[in-house]
Every structure is written in C-alpha cells, then in structure tokens.
Design a protein around this motif. Structure first.
Motif, mmCIF file in Angstrom:
data_model
loop_
_atom_site.group_PDB
_atom_site.id
_atom_site.type_symbol
_atom_site.label_atom_id
_atom_site.label_comp_id
_atom_site.label_asym_id
_atom_site.label_seq_id
_atom_site.Cartn_x
_atom_site.Cartn_y
_atom_site.Cartn_z
ATOM 1 N N LEU A 85 -17.407 -2.501 -7.992
ATOM 2 C CA LEU A 85 -16.482 -3.573 -8.360
ATOM 3 C C LEU A 85 -15.414 -3.796 -7.298
ATOM 4 O O LEU A 85 -14.355 -4.355 -7.582
ATOM 5 C CB LEU A 85 -15.816 -3.245 -9.707
ATOM 6 N N VAL A 86 -15.670 -3.373 -6.053
ATOM 7 C CA VAL A 86 -14.696 -3.530 -4.977
ATOM 8 C C VAL A 86 -14.545 -5.015 -4.629
ATOM 9 O O VAL A 86 -15.518 -5.685 -4.293
ATOM 10 C CB VAL A 86 -15.108 -2.730 -3.732
ATOM 11 N N ILE A 87 -13.312 -5.506 -4.727
ATOM 12 C CA ILE A 87 -13.029 -6.927 -4.512
ATOM 13 C C ILE A 87 -12.178 -7.184 -3.282
ATOM 14 O O ILE A 87 -11.936 -8.333 -2.915
ATOM 15 C CB ILE A 87 -12.320 -7.532 -5.738
ATOM 16 N N SER A 88 -11.724 -6.126 -2.620
ATOM 17 C CA SER A 88 -10.882 -6.308 -1.436
ATOM 18 C C SER A 88 -11.184 -5.217 -0.413
ATOM 19 O O SER A 88 -11.267 -4.034 -0.768
ATOM 20 C CB SER A 88 -9.398 -6.274 -1.811
ATOM 21 N N GLU A 124 0.121 0.233 -13.526
ATOM 22 C CA GLU A 124 1.007 -0.787 -14.091
ATOM 23 C C GLU A 124 0.363 -2.164 -14.195
ATOM 24 O O GLU A 124 0.524 -2.845 -15.199
ATOM 25 C CB GLU A 124 2.280 -0.892 -13.250
ATOM 26 N N SER A 125 -0.344 -2.609 -13.155
ATOM 27 C CA SER A 125 -0.948 -3.939 -13.157
ATOM 28 C C SER A 125 -2.095 -3.962 -12.161
ATOM 29 O O SER A 125 -2.217 -3.071 -11.322
ATOM 30 C CB SER A 125 0.089 -5.016 -12.798
ATOM 31 N N SER A 126 -2.935 -4.968 -12.248
ATOM 32 C CA SER A 126 -4.151 -4.988 -11.442
ATOM 33 C C SER A 126 -3.857 -5.289 -9.969
ATOM 34 O O SER A 126 -2.887 -5.968 -9.630
ATOM 35 C CB SER A 126 -5.125 -6.027 -11.992
ATOM 36 N N ILE A 127 -4.736 -4.786 -9.090
ATOM 37 C CA ILE A 127 -4.610 -4.983 -7.655
ATOM 38 C C ILE A 127 -5.140 -6.365 -7.278
ATOM 39 O O ILE A 127 -6.216 -6.768 -7.727
ATOM 40 C CB ILE A 127 -5.375 -3.887 -6.893
ATOM 41 N N ARG A 128 -4.406 -7.058 -6.421
ATOM 42 C CA ARG A 128 -4.799 -8.394 -5.962
ATOM 43 C C ARG A 128 -5.324 -8.395 -4.537
ATOM 44 O O ARG A 128 -6.215 -9.158 -4.198
ATOM 45 C CB ARG A 128 -3.596 -9.331 -6.050
ATOM 46 N N ASP A 129 -4.762 -7.528 -3.666
ATOM 47 C CA ASP A 129 -5.146 -7.524 -2.264
ATOM 48 C C ASP A 129 -4.662 -6.221 -1.642
ATOM 49 O O ASP A 129 -3.710 -5.598 -2.143
ATOM 50 C CB ASP A 129 -4.526 -8.729 -1.539
ATOM 51 N N VAL A 130 -5.310 -5.800 -0.539
ATOM 52 C CA VAL A 130 -4.897 -4.593 0.174
ATOM 53 C C VAL A 130 -4.988 -4.823 1.680
ATOM 54 O O VAL A 130 -5.737 -5.674 2.144
ATOM 55 C CB VAL A 130 -5.761 -3.369 -0.205
ATOM 56 N N ALA A 131 -4.220 -4.019 2.443
ATOM 57 C CA ALA A 131 -4.267 -4.057 3.901
ATOM 58 C C ALA A 131 -3.868 -2.686 4.428
ATOM 59 O O ALA A 131 -3.125 -1.946 3.770
ATOM 60 C CB ALA A 131 -3.333 -5.135 4.451
ATOM 61 N N VAL A 132 -4.350 -2.332 5.629
ATOM 62 C CA VAL A 132 -4.090 -1.004 6.188
ATOM 63 C C VAL A 132 -3.666 -1.124 7.652
ATOM 64 O O VAL A 132 -4.110 -2.020 8.379
ATOM 65 C CB VAL A 132 -5.344 -0.097 6.052
ATOM 66 N N THR A 133 -2.796 -0.211 8.097
ATOM 67 C CA THR A 133 -2.276 -0.203 9.457
ATOM 68 C C THR A 133 -3.175 0.607 10.383
ATOM 69 O O THR A 133 -4.130 1.260 9.954
ATOM 70 C CB THR A 133 -0.870 0.408 9.496
ATOM 71 N N VAL A 141 -0.321 -2.836 -0.799
ATOM 72 C CA VAL A 141 -1.061 -3.151 -2.025
ATOM 73 C C VAL A 141 -0.316 -4.227 -2.805
ATOM 74 O O VAL A 141 0.850 -4.045 -3.177
ATOM 75 C CB VAL A 141 -1.232 -1.900 -2.918
ATOM 76 N N ALA A 142 -0.976 -5.361 -3.058
ATOM 77 C CA ALA A 142 -0.391 -6.432 -3.873
ATOM 78 C C ALA A 142 -0.863 -6.297 -5.304
ATOM 79 O O ALA A 142 -2.040 -6.027 -5.561
ATOM 80 C CB ALA A 142 -0.805 -7.792 -3.320
ATOM 81 N N ARG A 143 0.064 -6.528 -6.253
ATOM 82 C CA ARG A 143 -0.272 -6.406 -7.678
ATOM 83 C C ARG A 143 -0.016 -7.717 -8.409
ATOM 84 O O ARG A 143 0.796 -8.539 -7.992
ATOM 85 C CB ARG A 143 0.554 -5.292 -8.306
ATOM 86 N N SER A 144 -0.702 -7.888 -9.512
ATOM 87 C CA SER A 144 -0.589 -9.123 -10.285
ATOM 88 C C SER A 144 0.794 -9.298 -10.901
ATOM 89 O O SER A 144 1.181 -10.404 -11.269
ATOM 90 C CB SER A 144 -1.656 -9.156 -11.385
ATOM 91 N N SER A 145 1.562 -8.224 -10.999
ATOM 92 C CA SER A 145 2.922 -8.294 -11.543
ATOM 93 C C SER A 145 3.890 -8.980 -10.589
ATOM 94 O O SER A 145 4.997 -9.346 -10.991
ATOM 95 C CB SER A 145 3.424 -6.874 -11.831
ATOM 96 N N GLU A 166 6.519 -14.147 -9.071
ATOM 97 C CA GLU A 166 5.256 -14.313 -9.790
ATOM 98 C C GLU A 166 4.139 -13.576 -9.054
ATOM 99 O O GLU A 166 4.385 -12.879 -8.070
ATOM 100 C CB GLU A 166 4.923 -15.803 -9.922
ATOM 101 N N LYS A 167 2.922 -13.759 -9.519
ATOM 102 C CA LYS A 167 1.757 -13.065 -8.997
ATOM 103 C C LYS A 167 1.614 -13.251 -7.491
ATOM 104 O O LYS A 167 1.772 -14.345 -6.973
ATOM 105 C CB LYS A 167 0.502 -13.574 -9.714
ATOM 106 N N VAL A 168 1.301 -12.160 -6.786
ATOM 107 C CA VAL A 168 1.059 -12.195 -5.345
ATOM 108 C C VAL A 168 -0.435 -12.398 -5.107
ATOM 109 O O VAL A 168 -1.268 -11.705 -5.674
ATOM 110 C CB VAL A 168 1.540 -10.897 -4.673
ATOM 111 N N ASN A 169 -0.770 -13.354 -4.237
ATOM 112 C CA ASN A 169 -2.172 -13.697 -4.001
ATOM 113 C C ASN A 169 -2.750 -13.132 -2.716
ATOM 114 O O ASN A 169 -3.954 -12.874 -2.647
ATOM 115 C CB ASN A 169 -2.322 -15.227 -3.961
ATOM 116 N N SER A 170 -1.927 -12.953 -1.689
ATOM 117 C CA SER A 170 -2.442 -12.557 -0.391
ATOM 118 C C SER A 170 -1.390 -11.786 0.385
ATOM 119 O O SER A 170 -0.195 -12.084 0.284
ATOM 120 C CB SER A 170 -2.866 -13.805 0.401
ATOM 121 N N ILE A 171 -1.855 -10.790 1.171
ATOM 122 C CA ILE A 171 -0.937 -9.976 1.969
ATOM 123 C C ILE A 171 -1.561 -9.667 3.329
ATOM 124 O O ILE A 171 -2.771 -9.747 3.500
ATOM 125 C CB ILE A 171 -0.589 -8.639 1.266
#
Length: 330
Positions: A85-88, A124-133, A141-145, A166-171
C-alpha cells in the motif's frame, strides 16, 4: 485572401478550443522502455540523474531498478508480506537513501546495501507525502492534519511545522536538509527552516496548492495550484521568476524536476503527459505522452517520476509499470 482569412479563423478556433478544454499531447514513441511491474504501480520515483528508479507495484511490493537492467537490484516489503500500500516514494539527491510511506507508516532504506534503516508509525493522522535528505539524515513527513514533521533518524530530533491551516498536499526538502517547501489546501506554500521552523518565504495562490518542488542547487522553487497558477520563484529573494504558460484552464502536476544547469523544468501529469519548460520564460518547449495502463478504462496513466538523463534525454516512470526513455530535440 480567402485562404489567409480561413487560416486565421482556424487558428483562432484552435486556440479558443485549447483555452476551453486544453490541447492534448500527441502520441509519441520512446527510444526504449522497460517493464518494471506487472498490473500497474501505486507510486514511483527516479533519481535526479535518471539512473535509478524505485517503484511501488500493485502486485509485487517495492522494487529498486537500475534503469536499463532486466532484473531489479532489490525487492522490499514495506510492512512485511501481503498487500503493498506504499503511496509515496522519494530518492535522496545523492542516491544513498530512499524513504517510502503508506498512510500509516514510513520507512528509510539504504540504497548501497538494500537494507532497511528504520521504520516509524504515525498515529495522529494519515501520511500525505514524504521526502528525504542526502545521507538519509533527515526525513520530511506531511500529514492530513496540516502538520509537517521534520525528523532526524540518527539523533531522533523532531520538529513540527504548524504553519498550514489545512491539509498538506505536497512537500520537498533541500538535499542538505536545511530548508523545506510545503503546500496545502490553505492556498499557501511555505519555504521554511528545519532548524527553527521559521518561515522564510510565503507563496500565495488563488486555490489549493497541489504540488511543490525545490531545485536541488538552491536556485528555484515551483508551486502549483489546482487551477491555473504554476509559479517559479527565486528561492533566495522570494520573488517570481516566471509563470508556466499554458492554455488549459488547469494543469495538475504529479512530479517536477529542475535540470542541473537550471535552464529547464520537467513536469509529469496524471493524464500521461510530460512537459519540458523554459525556466526563465515559462514557455513550453516539448511534450511527450507515456504509455497507458491497459487495465484502466479508459486507458490512461499517472506519470509518477520524471528525470533528465546525463546525455540530455528524458526518462519517465508511470502507473503503467513502464520506465520510458524519450529523446529531446538537440
């Protein structure tokens, strides 16, 4: 005279039609293609030099590919065997680490060894997007909260950015981990410091911000909303450089990549299209159309990953399960 008049009428009609519904990209033929997953993909990313791809397959988990090879380098299972179920997915700029996430948890992987570095669950809330250095030292990590978390696996340092309402869509995050770019449903994108959480620049839009991206060299940022504003900014000053120029009432982007020399921008879309843009003018230069996913009705594909190759061409990864190589005009 009549022919010239007729030509002008046809041209005006074409431009008017494009403005209303958007002109489609003609079918195009890649230089080469490789099947990376069967049955389609949930997510993917391509390294900045176009040599590696990490693909989240619907039926076969996560696979790391050296583009052009017949077999994957590594096969990963995000939460053990079972449904993937990996989405990002995000590959660090230095190609040393990968972060993957489903809605509940994120994992860090070492690209040299193929071994997992760590696994963390979000309650706490679902993950929307991730990025790594670079070197996997920091994970965003972006969350729907609306909260965005910056986390350092080695030190366990954690900082929460609360600027969005509001909800974060992209990072996105700079390769050195010092700066984060985030965009959300509050019509705003922020460039902020991961050391202090302090906002450096605020970029406003008329509608929700759907995609953001940072230039790895620290020159530019792009913020795009769900309607008609896609703006390139000077990261140092916060001033606009150019707006992407298109006739369609809206363009949604699924991946964005700046060229190493800073002259060009590459974008992918949820409807098979890939576009090349001039950074300074915002003018569209070229376009391509990736293969459709056959199991979809009507046939279409989401472009998950785009990158420039070292020889100046383009490589893409899409939900069709294919990596495709495209030739640029010289």
């Amino acid at each position: 005279m009549f022919r010239a008049y007729l030509f002008r009428r046809i041209l005006l009609l074409t431009l008017f039609t494009c403005a209303l519904v958007g002109c489609s990209v003609p079918e195009s033929t890649p230089l080469a293609h490789w099947r990376h997953v069967e049955g389609g993909a949930y997510a993917a990313d391509i390294s900045t030099d176009g040599t590696l791809a990490v693909v989240s397959g619907i039926n076969n988990g996560l696979n790391v590919w050296r583009i052009g090879d017949e077999k994957p380098l590594f096969h990963w299972s995000h939460q053990g065997e079972g449904n993937n179920l990996v989405i990002s997915v995000h590959i660090s700029a230095d190609k040393t680490h990968v972060v993957t996430a489903d809605k509940e948890a994120f994992a860090l992987w070492n690209l040299a060894t193929g071994e997992p570095v760590g696994f963390w669950r979000i309650d706490e809330s679902s993950i929307r997007d991730v990025a790594v250095t670079n070197e996997g030292k920091g994970i965003l990590v972006a969350r729907s909260s609306g909260t965005v978390m910056y986390f350092e696996p080695q030190t366990q340092r954690r900082l929460e950015f609360l600027g969005h309402q509001e909800k974060v869509n992209s990072i996105d995050i700079s390769p050195n981990g010092k700066y984060a770019l985030t965009g959300g449903n509050d019509y705003t994108a922020y460039l902020w410091s991961t050391d202090s959480g302090q906002i450096i620049h605020t970029f406003t839009h008329p509608t929700r911000v759907s995609k953001v991206a940072l230039d790895d060299k620290g020159r530019y940022a792009l913020t795009a909303d769900s309607q008609s504003k896609s703006q390139i900014w000077n990261v140092q000053t916060g001033e606009p450089v150019s707006a992407l120029r298109y006739f369609a009432r809206q363009k949604i982007f699924t991946d964005i990549e700046f060229s190493e020399d800073g002259k060009y921008l590459l974008t992918g879309s949820p409807a098979r299209q890939v576009y090349l843009w001039d950074v300074q003018s915002g003018q569209e230069l070229e376009s391509w159309k990736v293969a459709a996913r056959d199991t979809m009705s009507p046939p279409t594909a989401v472009v998950y990953g785009v990158a420039f190759t070292t020889d100046g061409n383009i490589v893409t990864e899409s939900s069709s399960g294919l990596a495709e190589l495209w030739q640029r005009k010289k």
